[in-house]
Write an enzyme that holds these catalytic residues in place. Structure first.
Site, PDB file in Angstrom:
ATOM      1  N   GLU A  75     -73.111 -16.996 -26.081  1.00  0.00           N
ATOM      2  CA  GLU A  75     -73.096 -18.089 -27.066  1.00  0.00           C
ATOM      3  C   GLU A  75     -73.492 -19.432 -26.438  1.00  0.00           C
ATOM      4  O   GLU A  75     -72.689 -20.357 -26.339  1.00  0.00           O
ATOM      5  CB  GLU A  75     -71.692 -18.252 -27.681  1.00  0.00           C
ATOM      6  CG  GLU A  75     -71.305 -17.169 -28.621  1.00  0.00           C
ATOM      7  CD  GLU A  75     -69.998 -17.471 -29.321  1.00  0.00           C
ATOM      8  OE1 GLU A  75     -69.207 -18.274 -28.808  1.00  0.00           O
ATOM      9  OE2 GLU A  75     -69.761 -16.899 -30.384  1.00  0.00           O
ATOM     10  N   GLU A 108     -71.426  -9.802 -31.145  1.00  0.00           N
ATOM     11  CA  GLU A 108     -70.012 -10.015 -31.496  1.00  0.00           C
ATOM     12  C   GLU A 108     -69.814 -10.054 -33.003  1.00  0.00           C
ATOM     13  O   GLU A 108     -70.558 -10.760 -33.692  1.00  0.00           O
ATOM     14  CB  GLU A 108     -69.490 -11.360 -30.958  1.00  0.00           C
ATOM     15  CG  GLU A 108     -69.092 -11.368 -29.538  1.00  0.00           C
ATOM     16  CD  GLU A 108     -68.597 -12.724 -29.094  1.00  0.00           C
ATOM     17  OE1 GLU A 108     -68.000 -13.467 -29.893  1.00  0.00           O
ATOM     18  OE2 GLU A 108     -68.854 -13.059 -27.925  1.00  0.00           O
TER      19      GLU A 108
HETATM   20  C1  BGP Z   1     -66.589 -16.356 -29.480  1.00  0.00           C
HETATM   21  C2  BGP Z   1     -66.467 -15.896 -28.036  1.00  0.00           C
HETATM   22  C3  BGP Z   1     -65.601 -14.732 -27.785  1.00  0.00           C
HETATM   23  C4  BGP Z   1     -64.468 -14.564 -28.782  1.00  0.00           C
HETATM   24  C5  BGP Z   1     -64.833 -14.963 -30.198  1.00  0.00           C
HETATM   25  C6  BGP Z   1     -63.643 -14.983 -31.136  1.00  0.00           C
HETATM   26  O1  BGP Z   1     -66.854 -17.726 -29.456  1.00  0.00           O
HETATM   27  O2  BGP Z   1     -67.756 -15.550 -27.563  1.00  0.00           O
HETATM   28  O3  BGP Z   1     -65.129 -14.905 -26.466  1.00  0.00           O
HETATM   29  O4  BGP Z   1     -63.346 -15.201 -28.322  1.00  0.00           O
HETATM   30  O5  BGP Z   1     -65.431 -16.212 -30.229  1.00  0.00           O
HETATM   31  O6  BGP Z   1     -63.036 -16.247 -31.079  1.00  0.00           O
HETATM   32  P1  BGP Z   1     -61.470 -16.370 -30.818  1.00  0.00           P
HETATM   33  O7  BGP Z   1     -61.195 -15.561 -29.606  1.00  0.00           O
HETATM   34  O8  BGP Z   1     -61.205 -17.831 -30.640  1.00  0.00           O
HETATM   35  O9  BGP Z   1     -60.809 -15.794 -32.032  1.00  0.00           O
END
Ligand code: BGP
Length: 479
Positions: A189, A381
């Site tokens: 990201e 993701e």
């Molecule tokens: C994205 C990241 C992941 C994951 C996801 C979910 O920004 O790449 O690492 O964490 O978000 O977010 P969160 O974990 O804050 O729920």
């Protein structure tokens, strides 16, 4: 649910080193940026205090040895349970596993000349076990996590020196695991550097001072150059494909008012396409010139950098997708999303964290990303963060997660029929891990439950959720 379209792509699951491993300062690991992030009960400013750290926060973290206050130091105890976990992924029938390597395990201070052999041995065991289990490897080379020394001594990615340090680290990865890895992702990201500068570019926040936007875009430029150099080196050394990744926000204009639609176009350019354009098309898009000018953003881009970016673009384009967003020129009720806050969409339900659930948005995003870049696409993701409950007989009935996956898979099938060239789908948090945004263990994504709470209490035993069995069946049908 069985359909032939979905049989064409890989289905997987992901973790990130800092959110999964723990193993704080074990095996020669250096202190990293995520080790400094405290858990705080969700309040209005908790996100800032746990996500946008100042030097004062870091100094406190360096003196505070109470590990339970810093969730990433223990995380899901993957450092101890990795063997059992890979067995569970193999039993699940995962086609591909996305994991990340801790830079601070290989180079504890980040600027050493030679790597830490204990760190290499740790990942060697994991990668070879995955390979022997017949699970393809999608390797995130950096996932929001830098050796703290690089931040404090060099200023993080504001310093061009990080490009060479990163290339040295990448070379170590290629030398040791080049024969095993199928997909590489230099930066997770990469647009997170704009929204979450501590996580994304290792930029320490000045107390009561807004971030310097020129510093942010100079840092992002250094990451763009590092990504291109890693791809250049990787194409010479290893067999895997190289990708780029942005968090995609699937913006909708709130109304058919022209002003809302203009804002939608410009926001999507600035916060999403810009990053993928540079890494996938290899050029800085002209639409950003106006943004830089109007926001007094100045940073160095050499002619040599431009040539490098043009020559070494990504082989595939990946993105994270959690929610769609809404834009309007008028003030409206807001809600949260991954990395951003956005206007509440009256047509969508949201998670407890306010993220708006929109399967059709995934199909829209797939169509747009493929149409724009005409390169293979990877969903790196997607998933549902939920406060799962463990019953007294140690079950987790997460039908809501099965529904989430099912509805999103249906839209993937539609996108495949739309002609999208999709390589695969990777479910975020295949096992419960600490959340990146809010440092919460209890914001659970996995099909595998980890018995631990936000304060680090629990047995950390692994328990298959209902969604594990569902995904296992699905994977079997779509081998
Ligand atoms: C994205 C990241 C992941 C994951 C996801 C979910 O920004 O790449 O690492 O964490 O978000 O977010 P969160 O974990 O804050 O729920």
């Amino acid at each position: 649910m069985k359909n032939n379209e979905l049989k064409k792509i890989l289905f997987g699951g992901a973790t990130a080193n800092s959110q999964y491993e723990g193993g704080y300062q074990v095996g020669g690991k250096g202190m990293d940026t995520q080790d400094c992030r405290p858990y705080m009960k969700r309040t209005s400013n908790a996100t800032t205090s746990t996500r946008l750290l100042t030097q004062k926060n870091i100094d406190f973290a360096k003196t505070e040895m109470e590990q339970s206050k810093f969730p990433f130091r223990t995380a899901s105890k993957g450092y101890e349970f990795w063997e059992e976990d890979i067995e569970l992924l193999k039993e699940l029938g995962l086609h591909v596993y996305r994991l990340s390597i801790s830079w601070a395990r290989l180079y504890p201070q980040g600027d050493e000349e030679v790597p830490n052999q204990e760190g290499i041995a740790y990942y060697d065991r994991i990668i070879k076990k995955l390979h022997d289990a017949g699970i393809k490897i999608f390797l995130t080379m950096n996932h929001f996590c830098y050796p703290l020394n690089l931040i404090e001594k060099y200023g993080g990615w504001t310093n061009r020196k990080l490009i060479d340090f990163y290339l040295r680290y990448a070379k170590t990865v290629f030398e040791n695991w080049g024969e095993y890895v199928d997909f590489y992702l230099p930066f997770n990201e990469i647009n997170a550097g704009y929204f979450s500068p501590y996580n994304g570019i290792g930029l320490i926040r000045e107390e009561d001072t807004p971030y310097d936007q020129s510093k942010i875009f100079q840092s992002l430029h250094h990451q763009f150059v590092a990504s291109a150099k890693v791809i250049e080196l990787g194409h010479k050394m290893v067999r895997g494909q190289f990708g780029c990744m942005a968090a995609c926000f699937c913006y909708y204009p709130y109304s058919c008012k022209p002003e809302d639609n203009l804002k939608y176009v410009k926001d999507e350019e600035t916060y999403q396409w810009f990053f993928l354009d540079v890494l996938s098309r290899g050029v800085y898009p002209s639409y950003m010139n106006r943004f830089f000018l109007e926001n007094n953003i100045e940073f160095e881009v050499s002619a040599e950098d431009k040539e490098l970016l043009k020559k070494h673009t990504a082989d595939f384009v990946s993105f994270s997708y959690y929610q769609s967003c809404v834009v309007s020129t008028e003030e409206r009720e807001m809600t949260a999303g991954n990395l951003v806050v956005t206007i509440k969409n009256p047509h969508l339900k949201a998670t407890d964290w306010g993220w708006q659930i929109d399967p059709i948005g995934l199909r829209i995003t797939l169509n747009k990303v493929y149409d724009r870049y005409q390169k293979p696409v990877f969903i790196s993701e997607n998933g549902l963060g939920f406060k799962d409950v463990l019953t007294s007989d140690e079950k987790v009935h997460d039908q809501y997660r099965i529904n989430y996956l099912q509805t999103h898979f249906e839209q993937i099938e539609e996108a495949l029929k739309d002609g999208v060239d999709l390589l695969g789908y990777i479910m975020w948090g295949i096992i419960d891990i600490v959340s990146a945004g809010s440092c919460e263990m209890e914001k659970r994504y996995g099909v595998i439950y980890v018995d631990a709470d936000n304060e680090g209490n629990g047995t950390y035993k692994r328990i298959k959720k209902d969604s594990y069995t569902w995904y296992q069946e699905f994977l079997k049908l779509h081998k």
